[in-house]
Design an enzyme around this catalytic site. Structure first.
Site, mmCIF file in Angstrom:
data_model
loop_
_atom_site.group_PDB
_atom_site.id
_atom_site.type_symbol
_atom_site.label_atom_id
_atom_site.label_comp_id
_atom_site.label_asym_id
_atom_site.label_seq_id
_atom_site.Cartn_x
_atom_site.Cartn_y
_atom_site.Cartn_z
ATOM 1 C CD GLU A 33 -12.836 -6.441 123.347
ATOM 2 O OE1 GLU A 33 -13.771 -6.665 122.560
ATOM 3 O OE2 GLU A 33 -11.891 -5.680 123.061
ATOM 4 C CE1 TYR A 116 -12.939 -8.832 118.499
ATOM 5 C CE2 TYR A 116 -14.297 -9.015 120.470
ATOM 6 C CZ TYR A 116 -13.486 -8.270 119.643
ATOM 7 O OH TYR A 116 -13.183 -6.988 119.963
ATOM 8 C CG ASP A 134 -14.780 -6.886 114.917
ATOM 9 O OD1 ASP A 134 -14.048 -6.895 113.890
ATOM 10 O OD2 ASP A 134 -15.167 -5.841 115.458
#
Length: 345
Positions: A33, A116, A134
DNA sequence: AATCCGGGGTC
DNA sequence: GACCCAGGATT
């Protein structure tokens, strides 16, 4: 069939087999991520593979030096991600006993983890009902619901986050979150989305109103700053040169570069010579010449770096010099790495 | 609320 | 050349 159900079914049929999709291990999900922030999947994959091999566990990453981490990160950009990654690995190792927290709120406290990423880790690893928003999700929602609120206004950020929470499938959050992002990346792409085969076409507001190309709305403010970099590539009789680490704020923090003379515009050999003593206090050089014949303009999001590499030779020995053959071991910006590749003295 | 922070792919 | 990418931190 409702929105989330269609996303889930589409995802089951179309999902890619990405390296981090075979695990729920928080360390690996977190790593992926961070790497994928503002970064395309294709660009991130080789870096993910390198990191997992070099640092199989979060403790391995924590035990590394920041320089090692930056070197592996070299070329991926946004280097604060690498510095924060390393700092967080240490926190997880030392204060969390090597285990990531399992809630949005706790994850959000960690360096480099924002709304996020906290939502992504909490949902993908721990099944928490947190909605991810996102770039893909902004686009899908803006089009499907026909929302022209700018996605990068503070009002837009709040609005889309609430909408994402309202329509998420909390019971299948792991697949739903990845599904809506994958859908945005592959089907509802920024340019030339495949509306012809889209399972959401019948109820898509943007498709019905022919406004696919106008959504999402984004406030643009891309003012580019022009800067003029003169890199001083010192070379002594022993094939040594000098490298410095960038400190303070600004670009490329903690990466290495040659001594830098920044100017307001292009400068000539005479001005380089005149400013030499202020940067590096040493003896008179034997010669100074421009290395790159053609113009180098290195382009960042907000800056265009008009760059010249000056070769400055000395018939003596540089103090604290490093072998030119060792340059490749240091973490450097792509601009410097490209130069090193071609540099032959 | 605005600005800064990279590099590369795509059209 | 413009836009965008599994955004976050700083001011």
């Amino acid at each position: 069939m409702n929105f989330s159900r269609i996303i889930l079914e589409w995802y089951e049929q179309n999902k890619r087999l990405l390296p981090w999709r075979r695990t729920k291990e928080p360390y690996r999900i977190w790593l992926s991520e961070i790497m994928l922030q503002q970064t395309r999947v294709a660009q991130g994959i080789p870096y993910y593979m390198k990191f997992v091999e070099a640092f199989p566990k979060v403790q391995d990453l924590a035990a590394a030096s920041e320089e090692q981490v930056l070197k592996l990160w070299q070329g991926l950009g946004y280097y604060s991600r690498a510095r924060n990654l390393h700092a967080t690995a240490k926190i997880i190792t030392e204060k969390y006993n090597g285990k990531f927290p399992d809630t949005y709120k706790e994850l959000l406290q960690l360096k480099g983890i924002g709304d996020y990423t906290a939502s992504a880790i909490a949902s993908i690893c721990f099944g928490r009902p947190e909605a991810v928003v996102d770039g893909n999700v902004y686009r899908v929602l803006a089009r499907y619901y026909g929302i022209d609120l700018p996605i990068n206004s503070s009002e837009g950020v709040l609005y889309f986050k609430e909408l994402a929470k309202d329509i998420m499938d909390a019971k299948n959050i792991r697949d739903y979150n990845q599904g809506i992002m994958e859908f945005g990346a592959l089907q509802c792409a920024p340019k030339n989305p495949d509306c012809g085969s889209c399972p959401l076409q019948k109820s898509c507001v943007a498709f019905a109103t022919n406004s696919i190309d106008n959504l999402p709305v984004k406030i643009k403010k891309n003012k580019v700053r022009n800067r003029y970099f003169n890199y001083l590539v010192l070379v002594d009789e022993n094939k040594q040169t000098l490298l410095q680490q960038r400190k303070g704020s600004g670009i490329w923090q903690n990466l290495y570069e040659f001594p830098l003379l920044e100017s307001e515009k292009y400068i000539d050999q005479g001005e380089v010579a005149g400013n030499l003593k202020e940067l590096v206090s040493l003896q008179e050089p034997s010669e100074i010449y421009l290395y790159n014949e053609s113009k180098i303009v290195h382009k960042l999001s907000h800056q265009h770096l008009h760059t010249r590499f000056w070769i400055i030779t000395f018939e003596s020995n540089l103090e604290n010099g490093i072998q030119i053959a060792e340059l490749h071991k240091y973490p450097v910006p792509v601009l410097i790495a490209d130069f090193i590749k071609t540099f032959k003295i």
